[in-house]
Design an enzyme around this catalytic site. Structure first.
Site, PDB file in Angstrom:
ATOM      1  CE1 TYR A  30      -3.850   2.357   1.239  1.00  0.00           C
ATOM      2  CE2 TYR A  30      -2.094   3.317   2.568  1.00  0.00           C
ATOM      3  CZ  TYR A  30      -3.369   3.384   2.031  1.00  0.00           C
ATOM      4  OH  TYR A  30      -4.153   4.478   2.299  1.00  0.00           O
TER       5      TYR A  30
HETATM    6  N1  LIG Z   1      -8.762   6.279   6.340  1.00  0.00           N
HETATM    7  C1  LIG Z   1      -7.484   6.614   6.463  1.00  0.00           C
HETATM    8  O1  LIG Z   1      -6.943   6.648   7.585  1.00  0.00           O
HETATM    9  C2  LIG Z   1      -6.666   6.978   5.259  1.00  0.00           C
HETATM   10  C3  LIG Z   1      -5.368   7.445   5.486  1.00  0.00           C
HETATM   11  C4  LIG Z   1      -4.589   7.817   4.402  1.00  0.00           C
HETATM   12  C5  LIG Z   1      -5.100   7.714   3.130  1.00  0.00           C
HETATM   13  N2  LIG Z   1      -6.357   7.235   2.931  1.00  0.00           N
HETATM   14  C6  LIG Z   1      -6.842   7.153   1.558  1.00  0.00           C
HETATM   15  O2  LIG Z   1      -8.064   7.843   1.459  1.00  0.00           O
HETATM   16  C7  LIG Z   1      -8.808   7.319   0.355  1.00  0.00           C
HETATM   17  C8  LIG Z   1     -10.226   7.015   0.797  1.00  0.00           C
HETATM   18  O3  LIG Z   1     -10.156   6.010   1.767  1.00  0.00           O
HETATM   19  P1  LIG Z   1     -11.232   5.847   2.938  1.00  0.00           P
HETATM   20  O4  LIG Z   1     -10.503   5.931   4.195  1.00  0.00           O
HETATM   21  O5  LIG Z   1     -12.396   6.720   2.687  1.00  0.00           O
HETATM   22  O6  LIG Z   1     -11.564   4.292   2.710  1.00  0.00           O
HETATM   23  P2  LIG Z   1     -12.919   3.472   2.567  1.00  0.00           P
HETATM   24  O7  LIG Z   1     -13.932   3.987   3.502  1.00  0.00           O
HETATM   25  O8  LIG Z   1     -12.498   2.046   2.632  1.00  0.00           O
HETATM   26  O9  LIG Z   1     -13.365   3.843   1.087  1.00  0.00           O
HETATM   27  C9  LIG Z   1     -12.648   3.372  -0.024  1.00  0.00           C
HETATM   28  C10 LIG Z   1     -13.408   3.756  -1.272  1.00  0.00           C
HETATM   29  O10 LIG Z   1     -12.672   3.237  -2.402  1.00  0.00           O
HETATM   30  C11 LIG Z   1     -13.544   2.470  -3.210  1.00  0.00           C
HETATM   31  N3  LIG Z   1     -12.841   1.364  -3.850  1.00  0.00           N
HETATM   32  C12 LIG Z   1     -12.075   0.397  -3.283  1.00  0.00           C
HETATM   33  N4  LIG Z   1     -11.661  -0.466  -4.208  1.00  0.00           N
HETATM   34  C13 LIG Z   1     -12.189  -0.058  -5.406  1.00  0.00           C
HETATM   35  C14 LIG Z   1     -12.148  -0.549  -6.726  1.00  0.00           C
HETATM   36  N5  LIG Z   1     -11.485  -1.663  -7.046  1.00  0.00           N
HETATM   37  N6  LIG Z   1     -12.806   0.129  -7.678  1.00  0.00           N
HETATM   38  C15 LIG Z   1     -13.503   1.258  -7.383  1.00  0.00           C
HETATM   39  N7  LIG Z   1     -13.585   1.775  -6.158  1.00  0.00           N
HETATM   40  C16 LIG Z   1     -12.929   1.112  -5.170  1.00  0.00           C
HETATM   41  C17 LIG Z   1     -14.604   1.958  -2.239  1.00  0.00           C
HETATM   42  O11 LIG Z   1     -15.806   1.713  -2.939  1.00  0.00           O
HETATM   43  P3  LIG Z   1     -16.390   0.277  -3.347  1.00  0.00           P
HETATM   44  O12 LIG Z   1     -15.916  -0.715  -2.330  1.00  0.00           O
HETATM   45  O13 LIG Z   1     -17.850   0.533  -3.355  1.00  0.00           O
HETATM   46  O14 LIG Z   1     -15.843   0.017  -4.730  1.00  0.00           O
HETATM   47  C18 LIG Z   1     -14.792   3.154  -1.319  1.00  0.00           C
HETATM   48  O15 LIG Z   1     -15.687   4.071  -1.873  1.00  0.00           O
HETATM   49  C19 LIG Z   1      -8.014   6.115  -0.140  1.00  0.00           C
HETATM   50  O16 LIG Z   1      -7.225   6.489  -1.245  1.00  0.00           O
HETATM   51  C20 LIG Z   1      -7.135   5.776   1.041  1.00  0.00           C
HETATM   52  O17 LIG Z   1      -5.973   5.072   0.648  1.00  0.00           O
HETATM   53  C21 LIG Z   1      -7.162   6.866   3.960  1.00  0.00           C
END
Ligand SMILES: NC(=O)c1ccc[n+]([C@@H]2O[C@H](COP(=O)([O-])OP(=O)(O)OC[C@H]3O[C@@H](n4cnc5c(N)ncnc54)[C@H](OP(=O)(O)O)[C@@H]3O)[C@@H](O)[C@H]2O)c1
Length: 260
Positions: free
Chosen positions: A165
């Site tokens: 990741y």
């Molecule tokens: N939460 C944290 O602490 C954190 C920290 C640093 C960075 N981030 C980044 O922030 C972003 C959003 O993450 P989040 O925390 O909101 O996570 P989340 O709640 O798990 O949401 C992830 C989103 O990505 C979509 N997704 C996953 N795999 C996919 C695929 N193959 N095709 C299309 N859509 C896909 C999911 O939708 P579906 O499953 O419906 O497809 C969901 O809408 C990501 O880039 C993550 O790496 C998060």
């Protein structure tokens, strides 16, 4: 030049068409609500069509403009079809928030499976590469636009628990900067954000696999708490807006000081 200040109550993204990937939950869903409330016509993309549709209904009920498109970031054809759908709906694209991502099974480098490495490459890196190129092609036809890619604080340092990741997020930072330089003269700004710990299902999944991780992250954050998804979306909204007109090639931390 004039010193007049426009005091009309206009939204940060009024009149803009913005595509958001990963919009079915977490940061992307918060962005969909926020960008719509700031005046954008939003197109929500993810695999979970029902979840997208619920947010679309909610935004429309509040008077906003929203549509859903199903996309799998692992599938290049589906990404191209999603951007084609934006063109069909609105005839142009002004902003793109490339935010969708999958978390890997937490564990050390030598225990990470080939399948996880493949998925991290396909979804968290190649998906954004493809999305950016087709988004930029549509933006160019309209005279320009702005792209924001969601990276992670994990792109900045070693990632003993999420090695694939973290590597793909660092690679994403690289193409964010490269695209900013390549497309600058075409009126396309490209920036990244690096959230720290943010209260979403992604962190819930990490906590389930590695109990105690939320507490460890929280103590490492100078502001003393995880971010709410909306607080991350706020930074993306500004970067996508004309208020950030001279900002490109930036990778902006949204981590409560954890990277400082
Ligand atoms: N939460 C944290 O602490 C954190 C920290 C640093 C960075 N981030 C980044 O922030 C972003 C959003 O993450 P989040 O925390 O909101 O996570 P989340 O709640 O798990 O949401 C992830 C989103 O990505 C979509 N997704 C996953 N795999 C996919 C695929 N193959 N095709 C299309 N859509 C896909 C999911 O939708 P579906 O499953 O419906 O497809 C969901 O809408 C990501 O880039 C993550 O790496 C998060």
């Amino acid at each position: 030049m004039t010193n007049n200040i426009d005091i009309a109550p206009i939204g940060l993204l009024t009149g803009k068409v913005v595509l958001i990937t990963g919009a079915s939950r977490g940061i992307g869903a918060a962005a969909a609500r926020l960008f719509a409330s700031e005046g954008a016509a939003v197109v929500l993309a993810a695999r979970s069509t029902d979840a997208l549709q619920r947010i679309v209904t909610e935004v429309r009920a509040d008077g906003g403009v929203a549509d859903a498109v199903t996309v799998d970031l692992a599938d290049r054809a589906s990404i191209r079809a999603a951007v084609d759908r934006v063109e069909e709906l609105h005839g142009r694209l002004d902003g793109a928030f490339n935010n969708g991502a999958a978390i890997q099974q937490p564990g050390p480098l030598d225990m990470t499976s080939d399948e996880d490495v493949e998925e991290q490459f396909a979804v968290n890196f190649r998906g954004h590469w493809t999305a950016m190129t087709v988004e930029a092609a549509l933006m160019r036809r309209g005279g320009g636009g702005a792209i924001v890619n969601t990276s992670s604080i994990g792109s900045r340092r070693a990632n003993p628990e999420l090695p694939a990741y973290g590597a793909m997020k660092r690679a994403l930072d690289s193409i964010t900067e490269t695209a900013a330089v390549t497309w600058g003269r075409q009126g396309i700004r490209v920036n990244g954000i690096t959230p720290g710990g943010t209260a979403t299902e992604m962190i819930d999944a990490w906590e389930a696999a590695s109990p105690g991780v939320v507490e460890r992250l929280t103590v490492s954050i100078p502001l003393g708490r995880m971010a709410e998804p909306r607080e991350v979306a706020e930074v993306a909204a500004w970067l996508l807006s004309d208020r950030a007109s001279m900002v490109t090639g930036a990778i902006v931390p949204v981590d409560g000081g954890a990277g400082a």
